[in-house]
Write an enzyme that holds these catalytic residues in place. Structure first.
Site, PDB file in Angstrom:
ATOM      1  N   ASP A   1       0.876  -1.160   0.000  1.00 58.01           N
ATOM      2  CA  ASP A   1       0.000   0.000   0.000  1.00 58.01           C
ATOM      3  C   ASP A   1       0.923   1.223   0.000  1.00 58.01           C
ATOM      4  OD1 ASP A   1      -2.399   1.604   0.510  1.00 58.01           O
ATOM      5  OD2 ASP A   1      -1.600   1.811   2.537  1.00 58.01           O
ATOM      6  N   ARG A   2       0.440   2.357  -0.446  1.00 57.88           N
ATOM      7  CA  ARG A   2       1.281   3.561  -0.478  1.00 57.88           C
ATOM      8  C   ARG A   2       1.033   4.450   0.739  1.00 57.88           C
ATOM      9  NH1 ARG A   2       0.244   8.044  -4.872  1.00 57.88           N
ATOM     10  NH2 ARG A   2      -0.806   8.945  -3.080  1.00 57.88           N
ATOM     11  N   ASP A   3      -0.148   5.053   0.794  1.00 59.38           N
ATOM     12  CA  ASP A   3      -0.442   6.053   1.824  1.00 59.38           C
ATOM     13  C   ASP A   3      -0.632   5.394   3.189  1.00 59.38           C
ATOM     14  OD1 ASP A   3      -0.432   8.005  -0.217  1.00 59.38           O
ATOM     15  OD2 ASP A   3      -2.527   7.591  -0.670  1.00 59.38           O
TER      16      ASP A   3
ATOM     17  N   ASN B   1      -5.198   2.613  -3.708  1.00 61.21           N
ATOM     18  CA  ASN B   1      -6.495   3.197  -4.065  1.00 61.21           C
ATOM     19  C   ASN B   1      -6.309   4.707  -4.155  1.00 61.21           C
ATOM     20  OD1 ASN B   1      -7.728   0.691  -3.894  1.00 61.21           O
ATOM     21  ND2 ASN B   1      -8.680   1.069  -1.914  1.00 61.21           N
TER      22      ASN B   1
ATOM     23  N   CYS C   1      -5.849   2.420  -8.354  1.00 61.46           N
ATOM     24  CA  CYS C   1      -7.260   2.338  -8.706  1.00 61.46           C
ATOM     25  C   CYS C   1      -7.836   3.745  -8.671  1.00 61.46           C
ATOM     26  CB  CYS C   1      -8.016   1.449  -7.727  1.00 61.46           C
ATOM     27  SG  CYS C   1      -9.803   1.534  -8.010  1.00 61.46           S
TER      28      CYS C   1
ATOM     29  N   HIS D   1     -10.965   4.546  -9.160  1.00 61.57           N
ATOM     30  CA  HIS D   1     -12.425   4.446  -9.047  1.00 61.57           C
ATOM     31  C   HIS D   1     -12.931   4.610  -7.620  1.00 61.57           C
ATOM     32  CE1 HIS D   1     -11.182   1.654 -12.430  1.00 61.57           C
ATOM     33  NE2 HIS D   1     -11.834   2.629 -13.040  1.00 61.57           N
TER      34      HIS D   1
ATOM     35  N   LYS E   1      -9.071  -1.938  -3.705  1.00 61.98           N
ATOM     36  CA  LYS E   1      -8.957  -2.766  -2.507  1.00 61.98           C
ATOM     37  C   LYS E   1     -10.176  -2.500  -1.627  1.00 61.98           C
ATOM     38  CE  LYS E   1      -5.009  -0.841  -1.690  1.00 61.98           C
ATOM     39  NZ  LYS E   1      -3.805  -0.357  -1.029  1.00 61.98           N
TER      40      LYS E   1
END
Length: 186
Positions: free
Chosen positions: A12-14, A55, A93, A95, A112
């Site tokens: 995951d990034r953030d 996301n 993503c 969306h 996710k």
């Protein structure tokens, strides 16, 4: 070997790599979580393919563009390359099922906790899921990893309560760095 399966860390990034700032899309606002860059170096040196899966509902909401996210990821990639770290791919993503605008308002397989981004990475890089991990600071990260068939790691960095329904086989660490040290010493 041509068909050699690789091990990967899906990240995951953030909140995992960088401090989670609402709707981050500019490199000047980017700040690594403590020792996250050191952790990435350890994981890279251990031979893991590093793949970011994030996301980005800010795109869906119209706060910034896909191009903005791609520029941020290019800038981050350059910073990490200077530290001897290669991110093999950034998947995002754009969306959101309810808050999205126009074509971005959709319930997709990539957001996710759905495993779409991980499954793309597994296929694109010939990843051996039995040797791979998904690391994140939210239950949706853990769930995406489980659905993709990789070992899920929950980062209990104090920003989100540890989900009560986490499976007992989910490993929990305080930080990405702590997880990297665990793998290094394994």
């Amino acid at each position: 070997m041509l068909n050699e399966r690789k091990k990967a860390i899906f990240l995951d990034r953030d909140g995992t790599i960088n401090v989670d700032k609402d709707y981050l899309y500019r490199i000047e606002d980017f700040q690594f979580e403590p020792k996250a860059d050191e952790a990435l170096k350890i994981l890279y040196d251990l031979g893991y393919v590093l793949i970011i899966v994030t996301n980005q509902s800010g795109i869906a909401r119209g706060y910034y563009s896909e191009e903005d996210v791609e520029i941020l990821h290019q800038d981050l990639s350059k910073i990490l390359q200077e530290k001897g770290i290669e991110i093999s791919k950034f998947y995002y993503c754009p969306h959101h099922p309810t808050k999205g605008v126009g074509k971005y308002k959709t319930d997709c397989e990539c957001r996710k906790p759905n495993p779409g981004m991980l499954l793309k990475g597994i296929e694109e890089f010939s990843i051996d899921t039995s040797l791979s991990y998904m690391v994140g600071d939210k239950k949706s990260d853990v769930d995406a990893g489980l659905k993709a068939g990789v070992t899920s790691i929950f980062l209990n960095n104090g920003k989100e309560e540890v989900p009560k329904d986490l499976s007992e086989n989910i490993l929990v660490f305080k930080s990405l760095y702590d997880f990297a040290i665990f793998l290094k010493n394994k």
